[in-house]
Write an enzyme that holds these catalytic residues in place. Structure first.
Site, mmCIF file in Angstrom:
data_model
loop_
_atom_site.group_PDB
_atom_site.id
_atom_site.type_symbol
_atom_site.label_atom_id
_atom_site.label_comp_id
_atom_site.label_asym_id
_atom_site.label_seq_id
_atom_site.Cartn_x
_atom_site.Cartn_y
_atom_site.Cartn_z
ATOM 1 N N SER A 223 0.849 -1.199 0.000
ATOM 2 C CA SER A 223 0.000 0.000 0.000
ATOM 3 C C SER A 223 0.879 1.241 0.000
ATOM 4 O O SER A 223 1.989 1.230 0.534
ATOM 5 C CB SER A 223 -0.875 0.024 1.258
ATOM 6 O OG SER A 223 -0.091 0.289 2.418
ATOM 7 N N ASP A 224 0.378 2.314 -0.595
ATOM 8 C CA ASP A 224 1.016 3.599 -0.341
ATOM 9 C C ASP A 224 0.899 3.835 1.164
ATOM 10 O O ASP A 224 0.021 3.262 1.828
ATOM 11 C CB ASP A 224 0.329 4.720 -1.133
ATOM 12 C CG ASP A 224 1.250 5.927 -1.337
ATOM 13 O OD1 ASP A 224 2.246 6.055 -0.592
ATOM 14 O OD2 ASP A 224 0.983 6.742 -2.237
ATOM 15 N N TRP A 225 1.766 4.647 1.719
ATOM 16 C CA TRP A 225 1.841 4.807 3.176
ATOM 17 C C TRP A 225 0.502 5.338 3.736
ATOM 18 O O TRP A 225 0.078 6.433 3.413
ATOM 19 C CB TRP A 225 3.019 5.714 3.519
ATOM 20 C CG TRP A 225 4.323 4.980 3.729
ATOM 21 C CD1 TRP A 225 5.190 5.186 4.765
ATOM 22 C CD2 TRP A 225 4.925 3.930 2.931
ATOM 23 N NE1 TRP A 225 6.280 4.318 4.653
ATOM 24 C CE2 TRP A 225 6.138 3.542 3.544
ATOM 25 C CE3 TRP A 225 4.540 3.269 1.766
ATOM 26 C CZ2 TRP A 225 6.971 2.537 3.040
ATOM 27 C CZ3 TRP A 225 5.367 2.267 1.252
ATOM 28 C CH2 TRP A 225 6.553 1.914 1.885
#
Length: 305
Positions: A223-225
């Site tokens: 996932s993106d952060w």
């Protein structure tokens, strides 16, 4: 050989250890499994070079931004950039670079436009493939991002990109698809936004159906952060999200256990997600003798020029 090693390690992991591997620690790392000698897999930003550490001790080459690199129309240069930046990733002891960013440039007001390549789908594809090949030639994983249609700044974390199938196929997906089929990209990062109403991290159609089944992607997704903020544990596992970063929220032990017991995801889905992460750990040499791995170097005259 590789698949035998992956299968063997997977078979040794307990259910709790599998849950543990699904989320990060200390911003950039996966959790260790001490019992089996599984070390942390480390990822660093980004598209223009290896991120400084917070103490400012890590000096890395500041490569030209992707929009400038793409303006050369030179795939050979993109390949050389990929190779050079991967040497820097290796030198700081990491295994994956969170790059390249290859979303289409649609508006100059998107804060990420400068680190995406171009508004041209064909050029985007050619340069993305060259960059990924360059990075991975050094046994460093590329992480192609942000999958997909992450093109605007306004409400960037929650907006739904409403996009037709034709526009997806002609404009937004070609470069992503090519990095899988022509460059064997080892990782993809999911986007913050929704695509046609469903968040990237739990988008079964995008991840499981298109990326994995149709295109033949063998790597893992991350996932993106904090991109999992508005998603659910079960749907992310089922959709094919291997790793939640930077820390365990949807993928913490309690949530994983509960969702698993309630039948929100199957052990088969979980195993596939973990297998993909382990596969890339092997590909970057996490379990290999240091002497067999390409050596890194950083901020050299060659890289600067």
């Amino acid at each position: 050989e590789l698949e035998v090693r992956v299968k063997d390690l997977l078979s040794r992991l307990t259910l709790e250890e599998k849950f543990k591997l699904c989320s990060g620690r200390l911003m950039w790392h996966t959790k260790r499994i001490k019992r089996l000698g599984v070390k942390s897999f480390t990822m660093y930003d980004g598209p223009h070079g290896v991120r400084d550490d917070t103490m400012g001790k890590t000096k890395s080459t500041y490569f030209p931004s992707a929009i400038c690199r793409a303006a050369t129309w030179d795939p050979k240069l993109s390949h050389e950039f990929g190779k050079a930046v991967a040497e820097e990733v290796r030198d700081v002891g990491a295994h994956m670079l969170l790059a390249p960013g290859i979303n289409i440039q649609r508006t100059p007001m998107n804060g990420r436009t400068f680190e995406y390549q171009t508004e041209d789908p064909h050029l985007n594809k050619i340069l993305a493939v060259a960059t990924v090949k360059g990075i991975q030639s050094q046994k460093i994983a590329a992480c192609v991002k942000h999958f997909v249609c992450n093109n605007q700044e306004t409400n960037r974390f929650t907006v739904s990109s409403e996009v037709s199938e034709r526009a997806l196929q002609e404009i937004y997906l070609p470069a992503f698809k090519a990095t899988v089929q022509e460059a064997d990209a080892w990782s993809f990062m999911t986007c913050y936004n929704k695509v046609n109403g469903i968040y990237g991290s739990e988008n079964y159609n995008l991840l499981r159906e298109r990326l994995m089944e149709q295109w033949g992607f063998r790597g893992f997704t991350v996932s993106d952060w904090n991109a999992t903020a508005n998603t659910s544990t079960g749907s992310c596992v089922t959709a094919g999200l291997s790793l939640e970063m930077p820390t365990a929220k949807k993928y913490n032990k309690r949530n994983m256990k509960k969702a698993y017991q309630e039948g929100k995801f199957t052990e088969d889905s979980l195993n596939d997600n973990i297998k993909r992460l382990l596969r890339v750990m092997f590909l970057v040499g996490l379990f290999d003798d240091k002497n067999t791995i390409p050596s890194g170097n950083r901020n050299t005259l060659e890289h600067q020029s």
